[in-house]
Scaffold this motif. Structure first.
Motif, PDB file in Angstrom:
ATOM      1  N   THR A   4       0.783  -1.277  -0.088  1.00 39.79           N
ATOM      2  CA  THR A   4      -0.060   0.075  -0.076  1.00 39.79           C
ATOM      3  C   THR A   4       0.650   1.206  -0.020  1.00 39.79           C
ATOM      4  O   THR A   4       1.847   1.444   0.910  1.00 39.79           O
ATOM      5  CB  THR A   4      -1.126   0.107   1.178  1.00 39.79           C
ATOM      6  N   VAL A   5       0.523   2.168  -0.933  1.00 38.43           N
ATOM      7  CA  VAL A   5       1.439   3.411  -1.013  1.00 38.43           C
ATOM      8  C   VAL A   5       0.315   4.441  -0.636  1.00 38.43           C
ATOM      9  O   VAL A   5      -0.939   4.466  -0.836  1.00 38.43           O
ATOM     10  CB  VAL A   5       1.376   3.665  -2.522  1.00 38.43           C
ATOM     11  N   ILE A   6       0.853   5.374   0.187  1.00 31.09           N
ATOM     12  CA  ILE A   6      -0.176   6.546   0.705  1.00 31.09           C
ATOM     13  C   ILE A   6       0.446   7.823   0.308  1.00 31.09           C
ATOM     14  O   ILE A   6       1.684   8.261   0.148  1.00 31.09           O
ATOM     15  CB  ILE A   6      -0.176   6.324   2.286  1.00 31.09           C
ATOM     16  N   THR A   7      -0.370   8.849  -0.055  1.00 32.39           N
ATOM     17  CA  THR A   7       0.220  10.212  -0.400  1.00 32.39           C
ATOM     18  C   THR A   7      -0.840  11.189   0.120  1.00 32.39           C
ATOM     19  O   THR A   7      -1.947  11.002   0.371  1.00 32.39           O
ATOM     20  CB  THR A   7       0.733  10.355  -1.787  1.00 32.39           C
ATOM     21  N   ALA A  27       2.365   3.267  -9.008  1.00 28.69           N
ATOM     22  CA  ALA A  27       3.370   2.500  -9.697  1.00 28.69           C
ATOM     23  C   ALA A  27       4.399   1.925  -8.746  1.00 28.69           C
ATOM     24  O   ALA A  27       5.151   0.803  -8.863  1.00 28.69           O
ATOM     25  CB  ALA A  27       4.211   3.156 -10.777  1.00 28.69           C
ATOM     26  N   LEU A  28       4.570   2.569  -7.412  1.00 27.68           N
ATOM     27  CA  LEU A  28       5.472   2.016  -6.376  1.00 27.68           C
ATOM     28  C   LEU A  28       4.781   0.913  -5.389  1.00 27.68           C
ATOM     29  O   LEU A  28       5.386   0.329  -4.324  1.00 27.68           O
ATOM     30  CB  LEU A  28       5.706   3.007  -5.423  1.00 27.68           C
ATOM     31  N   GLY A  29       3.460   0.720  -5.682  1.00 24.63           N
ATOM     32  CA  GLY A  29       2.838  -0.534  -4.903  1.00 24.63           C
ATOM     33  C   GLY A  29       1.407  -1.054  -5.660  1.00 24.63           C
ATOM     34  O   GLY A  29       1.612  -0.986  -6.996  1.00 24.63           O
ATOM     35  N   ALA A  87      -2.393   1.080   7.038  1.00 27.60           N
ATOM     36  CA  ALA A  87      -1.366  -0.040   6.868  1.00 27.60           C
ATOM     37  C   ALA A  87      -0.296   0.438   5.497  1.00 27.60           C
ATOM     38  O   ALA A  87       0.031  -0.407   4.899  1.00 27.60           O
ATOM     39  CB  ALA A  87      -2.137  -1.152   6.700  1.00 27.60           C
ATOM     40  N   ALA A  88       0.219   1.678   5.418  1.00 27.46           N
ATOM     41  CA  ALA A  88       0.825   2.003   4.330  1.00 27.46           C
ATOM     42  C   ALA A  88       2.257   1.314   4.600  1.00 27.46           C
ATOM     43  O   ALA A  88       2.637   1.513   5.551  1.00 27.46           O
ATOM     44  CB  ALA A  88       0.859   3.544   4.189  1.00 27.46           C
ATOM     45  N   ASP A  89       2.708   0.985   3.269  1.00 26.45           N
ATOM     46  CA  ASP A  89       4.099   0.615   3.257  1.00 26.45           C
ATOM     47  C   ASP A  89       5.199   1.527   2.654  1.00 26.45           C
ATOM     48  O   ASP A  89       6.258   1.576   2.969  1.00 26.45           O
ATOM     49  CB  ASP A  89       4.273  -0.764   2.279  1.00 26.45           C
ATOM     50  N   VAL A  90       4.535   2.477   1.915  1.00 27.99           N
ATOM     51  CA  VAL A  90       5.225   3.490   1.288  1.00 27.99           C
ATOM     52  C   VAL A  90       4.589   4.822   1.524  1.00 27.99           C
ATOM     53  O   VAL A  90       3.441   5.012   1.079  1.00 27.99           O
ATOM     54  CB  VAL A  90       5.507   3.250  -0.118  1.00 27.99           C
ATOM     55  N   LEU A  91       5.570   5.845   1.871  1.00 30.06           N
ATOM     56  CA  LEU A  91       4.897   7.316   2.062  1.00 30.06           C
ATOM     57  C   LEU A  91       5.271   7.807   0.788  1.00 30.06           C
ATOM     58  O   LEU A  91       6.668   7.994   0.704  1.00 30.06           O
ATOM     59  CB  LEU A  91       5.118   7.890   3.169  1.00 30.06           C
ATOM     60  N   VAL A  92       4.503   8.453  -0.040  1.00 30.29           N
ATOM     61  CA  VAL A  92       5.219   9.541  -1.160  1.00 30.29           C
ATOM     62  C   VAL A  92       4.647  10.754  -1.062  1.00 30.29           C
ATOM     63  O   VAL A  92       3.537  11.275  -0.752  1.00 30.29           O
ATOM     64  CB  VAL A  92       4.423   8.701  -2.587  1.00 30.29           C
TER      65      VAL A  92
END
Ligand code: CTP
Length: 131
Positions: A4-7, A27-29, A87-92
């Motif tokens: 999961t990606v969050i922004t 595209a990152l997740g 439950a974000a794996d990546v913060l953009v």
């Protein structure tokens, strides 16, 4: 487990810079969740009421093919809660925020993406006002 990606952002007067950052974030997740900042938060932080209301900005972002979910970001101080809640794996974030969110690297990966040059909501508003 899907990644999961969050922004976060205002996404007022939606433009191609917004589209590109969301496409690159997605595209990152496997799943992209977007926190759209509340009208009151914008007024507090940018000193300006957005052109489009938070309900309209949410509807626009939610309708995008690359976006899987949206929520209202009520305050900047709640970022850690939002990251954990979704439950974000990546913060953009855009690189206008470079380094500013490194404190969250204990709970997720933090990625700063380059902004699309020469376009911003502020510039569009100023351009239209000058016509
Ligand atoms: N963004 C981008 N490229 C641009 C403009 C914005 O990648 N040319 C990204 C920002 O980095 C952020 C997201 O889009 O991750 C939402 O930004 P937002 O502040 O809502 O848009 P701006 O156009 O920068 O708005 P303003 O002029 O009001 O600051």
């Amino acid at each position: 487990m899907p990644r999961t990606v969050i922004t976060f952002g205002t996404f007022d007067v939606f433009h191609v810079g917004h589209l590109r950052v969301l496409q690159r974030a997605a595209a990152l997740g496997d799943r992209l969740v977007v926190g759209v900042s509340a009208d009151a938060l914008n007024e507090r932080k940018k000193g300006r009421v957005p052109v489009f209301s938070e309900a309209e900005r949410l509807a626009i972002v939610e309708a995008l093919k690359v976006v899987d979910g949206v929520f209202v970001e009520e305050s900047l101080e709640q970022k850690r809660d939002y990251i954990l809640e979704h439950a974000a794996d990546v913060l953009v974030m855009g690189d206008d925020w470079a380094g500013k969110f490194d404190e969250f690297s204990d709970v997720c990966e933090v990625v700063y993406l380059q902004r699309t040059p020469a376009i911003s909501t502020t510039a569009i508003i100023e351009h239209i006002a000058d016509l």
